[in-house]
Design a protein around this motif. Structure first.
Motif, PDB file in Angstrom:
ATOM      1  N   LYS A  72       0.881  -1.163   0.000  1.00 35.77           N
ATOM      2  CA  LYS A  72       0.000   0.000   0.000  1.00 35.77           C
ATOM      3  C   LYS A  72       0.919   1.213   0.000  1.00 35.77           C
ATOM      4  N   HIS A  73       0.423   2.339  -0.505  1.00 35.83           N
ATOM      5  CA  HIS A  73       1.242   3.542  -0.431  1.00 35.83           C
ATOM      6  C   HIS A  73       0.363   4.791  -0.408  1.00 35.83           C
ATOM      7  N   ILE A  74       0.989   5.859   0.007  1.00 36.16           N
ATOM      8  CA  ILE A  74       0.397   7.191  -0.024  1.00 36.16           C
ATOM      9  C   ILE A  74       1.348   8.036  -0.859  1.00 36.16           C
ATOM     10  N   LEU A  75       0.806   8.740  -1.848  1.00 35.39           N
ATOM     11  CA  LEU A  75       1.606   9.571  -2.746  1.00 35.39           C
ATOM     12  C   LEU A  75       1.131  11.012  -2.662  1.00 35.39           C
ATOM     13  N   VAL A  76       2.066  11.908  -2.400  1.00 37.56           N
ATOM     14  CA  VAL A  76       1.768  13.345  -2.369  1.00 37.56           C
ATOM     15  C   VAL A  76       2.852  14.092  -3.148  1.00 37.56           C
ATOM     16  N   PRO A  77       2.544  15.295  -3.638  1.00 39.95           N
ATOM     17  CA  PRO A  77       3.509  16.021  -4.462  1.00 39.95           C
ATOM     18  C   PRO A  77       4.623  16.739  -3.696  1.00 39.95           C
ATOM     19  N   HIS A  78       4.439  16.972  -2.400  1.00 38.21           N
ATOM     20  CA  HIS A  78       5.410  17.773  -1.641  1.00 38.21           C
ATOM     21  C   HIS A  78       5.917  17.036  -0.407  1.00 38.21           C
ATOM     22  N   LYS A 111       2.656   7.663  12.519  1.00 38.50           N
ATOM     23  CA  LYS A 111       3.443   7.226  13.679  1.00 38.50           C
ATOM     24  C   LYS A 111       2.691   7.451  14.984  1.00 38.50           C
ATOM     25  N   GLU A 112       1.740   8.391  14.965  1.00 42.93           N
ATOM     26  CA  GLU A 112       0.897   8.639  16.142  1.00 42.93           C
ATOM     27  C   GLU A 112      -0.282   7.673  16.215  1.00 42.93           C
ATOM     28  N   GLY A 113      -0.420   6.806  15.210  1.00 40.65           N
ATOM     29  CA  GLY A 113      -1.452   5.778  15.265  1.00 40.65           C
ATOM     30  C   GLY A 113      -2.605   5.912  14.286  1.00 40.65           C
ATOM     31  N   LYS A 114      -2.562   6.899  13.398  1.00 40.73           N
ATOM     32  CA  LYS A 114      -3.631   7.027  12.395  1.00 40.73           C
ATOM     33  C   LYS A 114      -3.603   5.813  11.472  1.00 40.73           C
ATOM     34  N   ASP A 115      -4.770   5.436  10.965  1.00 41.84           N
ATOM     35  CA  ASP A 115      -4.907   4.280  10.089  1.00 41.84           C
ATOM     36  C   ASP A 115      -4.347   4.583   8.697  1.00 41.84           C
ATOM     37  N   PHE A 116      -3.486   3.695   8.197  1.00 40.57           N
ATOM     38  CA  PHE A 116      -2.824   3.910   6.910  1.00 40.57           C
ATOM     39  C   PHE A 116      -3.838   4.021   5.771  1.00 40.57           C
ATOM     40  N   SER A 117      -4.784   3.103   5.719  1.00 44.06           N
ATOM     41  CA  SER A 117      -5.764   3.101   4.628  1.00 44.06           C
ATOM     42  C   SER A 117      -6.618   4.364   4.635  1.00 44.06           C
ATOM     43  N   GLU A 118      -7.008   4.801   5.809  1.00 42.35           N
ATOM     44  CA  GLU A 118      -7.816   6.026   5.907  1.00 42.35           C
ATOM     45  C   GLU A 118      -7.015   7.250   5.475  1.00 42.35           C
ATOM     46  N   MET A 119      -5.753   7.296   5.871  1.00 41.22           N
ATOM     47  CA  MET A 119      -4.903   8.418   5.463  1.00 41.22           C
ATOM     48  C   MET A 119      -4.703   8.405   3.945  1.00 41.22           C
ATOM     49  N   ALA A 120      -4.541   7.226   3.366  1.00 34.83           N
ATOM     50  CA  ALA A 120      -4.391   7.129   1.916  1.00 34.83           C
ATOM     51  C   ALA A 120      -5.648   7.628   1.214  1.00 34.83           C
ATOM     52  N   LYS A 121      -6.811   7.233   1.701  1.00 31.30           N
ATOM     53  CA  LYS A 121      -8.075   7.664   1.090  1.00 31.30           C
ATOM     54  C   LYS A 121      -8.224   9.183   1.127  1.00 31.30           C
ATOM     55  N   LYS A 122      -7.799   9.785   2.225  1.00 34.19           N
ATOM     56  CA  LYS A 122      -7.978  11.227   2.407  1.00 34.19           C
ATOM     57  C   LYS A 122      -6.897  12.073   1.740  1.00 34.19           C
ATOM     58  N   SER A 167      -3.817  10.761  -0.343  1.00 35.85           N
ATOM     59  CA  SER A 167      -2.999  10.319  -1.468  1.00 35.85           C
ATOM     60  C   SER A 167      -3.496  10.881  -2.789  1.00 35.85           C
ATOM     61  N   GLN A 168      -2.552  11.198  -3.667  1.00 34.09           N
ATOM     62  CA  GLN A 168      -2.849  11.722  -5.001  1.00 34.09           C
ATOM     63  C   GLN A 168      -2.863  10.620  -6.058  1.00 34.09           C
ATOM     64  N   CYS A 169      -2.664   9.383  -5.653  1.00 34.52           N
ATOM     65  CA  CYS A 169      -2.634   8.250  -6.574  1.00 34.52           C
ATOM     66  C   CYS A 169      -4.052   7.694  -6.745  1.00 34.52           C
ATOM     67  N   PRO A 170      -4.395   7.177  -7.923  1.00 37.26           N
ATOM     68  CA  PRO A 170      -5.705   6.545  -8.095  1.00 37.26           C
ATOM     69  C   PRO A 170      -5.971   5.418  -7.091  1.00 37.26           C
ATOM     70  N   SER A 171      -4.911   4.824  -6.537  1.00 41.54           N
ATOM     71  CA  SER A 171      -5.077   3.763  -5.542  1.00 41.54           C
ATOM     72  C   SER A 171      -5.669   4.285  -4.230  1.00 41.54           C
ATOM     73  N   ALA A 172      -5.780   5.595  -4.084  1.00 39.47           N
ATOM     74  CA  ALA A 172      -6.355   6.175  -2.862  1.00 39.47           C
ATOM     75  C   ALA A 172      -7.757   5.629  -2.600  1.00 39.47           C
ATOM     76  N   ALA A 173      -8.518   5.402  -3.656  1.00 35.65           N
ATOM     77  CA  ALA A 173      -9.887   4.907  -3.510  1.00 35.65           C
ATOM     78  C   ALA A 173      -9.930   3.559  -2.799  1.00 35.65           C
ATOM     79  N   GLY A 223      -7.707   2.666  -0.440  1.00 37.50           N
ATOM     80  CA  GLY A 223      -6.849   2.796   0.738  1.00 37.50           C
ATOM     81  C   GLY A 223      -5.378   2.695   0.423  1.00 37.50           C
ATOM     82  N   GLY A 224      -5.006   3.028  -0.804  1.00 33.25           N
ATOM     83  CA  GLY A 224      -3.598   2.988  -1.198  1.00 33.25           C
ATOM     84  C   GLY A 224      -3.116   1.614  -1.623  1.00 33.25           C
ATOM     85  N   ASP A 225      -4.024   0.642  -1.711  1.00 34.18           N
ATOM     86  CA  ASP A 225      -3.653  -0.736  -2.012  1.00 34.18           C
ATOM     87  C   ASP A 225      -3.193  -0.887  -3.458  1.00 34.18           C
TER      88      ASP A 225
END
Length: 87
Positions: A4-10, A22-33, A35-41, A43-45
């Motif tokens: 899974k990944h999260i992609l951002v431009p900056h 690192k503070e415990g946020k869910d990876f998939s939720e962060m990716a959905k909110k 990530s700039q990649c189409p995989s965001a839909a 959860g970054g999978d």
């Protein structure tokens, strides 16, 4: 290698996201909110990428991860990634 990944431009965006993860946020939720990649839909999978042609910097960072491990910030020609190796 299932990723899974999260992609951002900056970098500053990636730094903010990495801090939240690192503070415990869910990876998939962060990716959905964020990530700039189409995989965001999904959860970054990215699914199982064994044998697929990947950006060399992305692939190098992903291959050293153990299942369940998250990368730091990885820069590629597409932007800044945070990678999670699922399996």
């Amino acid at each position: 290698m299932h990723l899974k990944h999260i992609l951002v431009p900056h970098r500053y965006e990636a730094e903010d996201i990495l801090k939240l993860l690192k503070e415990g946020k869910d990876f998939s939720e962060m990716a959905k909110k964020r990530s700039q990649c189409p995989s965001a839909a999904s959860g970054g999978d990215l699914g199982n990428l064994k044998g697929k042609k990947l950006d060399p910097d992305f692939e190098e960072a992903a291959e050293i991860l153990k299942p369940g491990q998250m990368s730091g910030i990885v820069r590629t020609r597409f932007g800044f990634h945070i990678i999670l190796r699922v399996a």
